[in-house]
Write an enzyme that holds these catalytic residues in place. Structure first.
Site, short mmCIF file in Angstrom:
data_model
loop_
_atom_site.label_atom_id
_atom_site.label_comp_id
_atom_site.label_asym_id
_atom_site.label_seq_id
_atom_site.Cartn_x
_atom_site.Cartn_y
_atom_site.Cartn_z
N THR A 77 0.85 -1.12 -0.09
CA THR A 77 0.24 0.15 0.01
C THR A 77 0.91 1.17 -0.09
O THR A 77 0.62 2.16 -0.73
CB THR A 77 -0.76 0.13 1.20
OG1 THR A 77 -1.59 -1.23 1.07
CG2 THR A 77 -1.73 1.21 1.14
N ALA A 203 6.18 -8.34 1.03
CA ALA A 203 6.74 -9.55 1.79
C ALA A 203 5.92 -10.47 1.90
O ALA A 203 6.12 -11.77 1.99
CB ALA A 203 7.81 -9.05 2.52
N HIS A 204 4.54 -10.06 2.61
CA HIS A 204 3.68 -10.95 3.28
C HIS A 204 2.73 -11.83 2.65
O HIS A 204 2.27 -12.99 3.08
CB HIS A 204 2.85 -10.23 4.26
CG HIS A 204 1.64 -9.36 3.66
ND1 HIS A 204 0.28 -9.92 3.79
CD2 HIS A 204 1.69 -8.12 3.19
CE1 HIS A 204 -0.19 -9.15 3.10
NE2 HIS A 204 0.36 -7.97 2.84
N THR A 240 13.09 5.46 10.61
CA THR A 240 14.01 4.36 11.12
C THR A 240 13.80 3.14 10.29
O THR A 240 12.74 2.66 10.34
CB THR A 240 14.23 4.17 12.50
OG1 THR A 240 14.48 5.51 13.15
CG2 THR A 240 15.26 3.51 13.13
N CYS A 336 -9.24 -6.83 1.10
CA CYS A 336 -9.41 -5.49 1.67
C CYS A 336 -10.89 -5.10 1.21
O CYS A 336 -11.36 -4.04 1.70
CB CYS A 336 -8.54 -4.74 0.60
SG CYS A 336 -6.82 -5.35 1.01
C1 LIG Z 1 -2.57 -6.53 -5.86
C2 LIG Z 1 -2.31 -5.86 -4.57
N1 LIG Z 1 -1.71 -4.85 -4.35
C3 LIG Z 1 -1.40 -4.07 -3.22
C4 LIG Z 1 -1.75 -4.78 -1.96
C5 LIG Z 1 -1.33 -4.24 -0.76
O1 LIG Z 1 -0.30 -4.50 -0.08
P1 LIG Z 1 -0.04 -4.58 1.15
O2 LIG Z 1 -1.03 -5.34 2.06
O3 LIG Z 1 1.40 -4.99 1.67
O4 LIG Z 1 -0.22 -3.22 1.76
C6 LIG Z 1 -2.31 -6.10 -2.18
C7 LIG Z 1 -2.58 -6.95 -0.75
O5 LIG Z 1 -3.72 -7.33 -0.75
C8 LIG Z 1 -2.60 -6.69 -3.30
O6 LIG Z 1 -3.03 -7.81 -3.40
#
Ligand SMILES: Cc1ncc(COP(=O)(O)O)c(C=O)c1O
Length: 391
Positions: A77, A203-204, A240, A336
């Site tokens: 994000t 990374a997750h 940091t 999301c």
């Molecule tokens: C295609 C895509 N872009 C962006 C994101 C956002 O990443 P993060 O959860 O690391 O903020 C996600 C996570 O759901 C995603 O699937």
């Protein structure tokens, strides 16, 4: 709680994935050695700085970019916001082209740009979620300055033709940002060979730690930092640095690179996914959404549309809840959007009506899954669908 998150029936890696033991171990081992502030000039600081730069180098090696092109962020994000808002700040305003199937993070960054006077053109996709190239190409002229495109779509698994789109952008002198969050770790990727200027990563999704990502910024692209107060990350992102998280991300990427190398560039999970998908598509009322399996689809990703015997769409969320009762963690769309309306905006953009767009189910696999672990999934899905259909 631990057992609920444990493999093998955790089928929601596109939302997030359990950190691999290998990642947890390297982070735990480094913890006592590298807790210092990498900007400090004493021993603790220097140890942290060294580990950070080593992790940056390993990450750059895995992504085929230079270490100087890596800006660590808190995740995908933030990387997306830094890419779009940071690059746009170089111009007074202009037009940004994006697709109708972007992640909400991109949509949110675009809304901020719109409030700053940018014109946002959201371009249509076809029934599989692929960007329609003709209207896109027609708009690749002034005042268009920036394009932002999702590479691997999180809800429906479709991969955009980034090479083709990137070449069109290059020819038009337009900057291209790619949201590579879902692709990372599932496809060999050499940033230096891609016609892409900015690449957002996290990374997750590939068994790394939560809370870390990176924006890859092609050498020469000007970026205005969105967080001020320090000169970290080459003056592009203050704060940091999370040294241990950077180490975990590098380790997760390295593990993924090893898997891809073992599969001669193809993610070994693809064959497991294909086997499961084949079984699922034999169930009555189950239809694939997004791209067909093959090079145009994320290799770990299955997205389905579910109907009852009379052809009426079944609410995807109700099926997800039923599956959870039987030990399968799945998703009805993107994590999301799970707080928003039930109908998926992505499926609607692909031409599905609202009832069908609320009937999506996503199953996403991880490298630990084996065919036999998943043999039970089709029966459990059939049972969940029957229960939901019975009301
Ligand atoms: C295609 C895509 N872009 C962006 C994101 C956002 O990443 P993060 O959860 O690391 O903020 C996600 C996570 O759901 C995603 O699937």
């Amino acid at each position: 709680l631990t057992s609920a998150l444990e493999p093998p029936l955790y089928l929601d890696t596109a939302a997030t994935s359990p950190p691999s033991p290998r990642v947890v171990q390297v982070m735990a081992e480094a913890q006592p050695l590298a807790w210092g502030n990498p900007s400090s000039l004493h021993g603790q600081g220097l140890a942290a700085a060294e580990l950070l730069e080593r992790s940056r180098l390993r990450l750059a090696g895995a992504l085929g970019c230079s270490a100087a092109e890596v800006v660590f962020t808190s995740g995908g994000t933030e990387a997306i916001h830094l890419a779009l808002l940071g690059a746009a700040a170089a111009w007074p305003s202009g037009r940004l082209l994006t697709s109708a199937v972007e992640h909400p993070a991109t949509q949110a960054a675009c809304q901020q740009l719109a409030a700053r006077g940018w014109q946002i053109s959201t371009l249509p996709v076809d029934r599989q979620g692929l960007l329609l190239l003709e209207p896109f190409n027609n708009l690749l002229q002034p005042p268009t300055r920036l394009v932002s495109l999702i590479w691997g779509q999180n809800e429906v698994g479709t991969l955009q033709s980034i090479e083709t789109i990137g070449r069109l952008c290059r020819d038009a002198g337009v900057l291209l940002h790619v949201d590579g969050v879902q692709v990372l770790g599932h496809r060999s990727l050499t940033f230096s060979a891609l016609p892409v200027d900015l690449l957002s990563c996290t990374a997750h999704k590939l068994q790394g730690p939560r809370g870390i990502g990176a924006l890859i910024v092609r050498d020469g692209v000007t970026l205005q930092p969105q967080l001020g107060g320090g000169a970290q990350e080459g003056g592009r992102r203050a704060g940091t640095e999370s040294v241990l998280l950077a180490l975990g991300m590098a380790e997760a990427l390295q593990a993924a690179a090893e898997r891809l190398a073992a599969g001669a560039g193809v993610d070994p999970i693809e064959a497991v996914r294909d086997g499961l998908l084949d079984q699922l598509l034999r169930l009555p009322g189950v239809q694939l959404t997004g791209a067909e399996p093959g090079s145009g689809r994320l290799p770990h990703h299955i997205s389905l549309l579910l109907r009852d015997r009379s052809g009426t769409p079944l609410p995807g969320r109700a099926v997800v809840r039923q599956l959870a009762r039987h030990g399968i963690a799945a998703s009805s769309g993107s994590a999301c959007s799970s707080q928003g309306t039930a109908a998926s905006a992505v499926l609607m953009a692909m031409g599905f009506d609202p009832a069908a767009a609320a009937a999506g189910l996503r199953l996403s696999l991880g490298p630990w899954h084996r065919r036999h672990d998943l043999a039970i999934v089709p029966d459990l899905l059939a049972g969940a669908m029957a229960t939901v259909a019975a009301g």
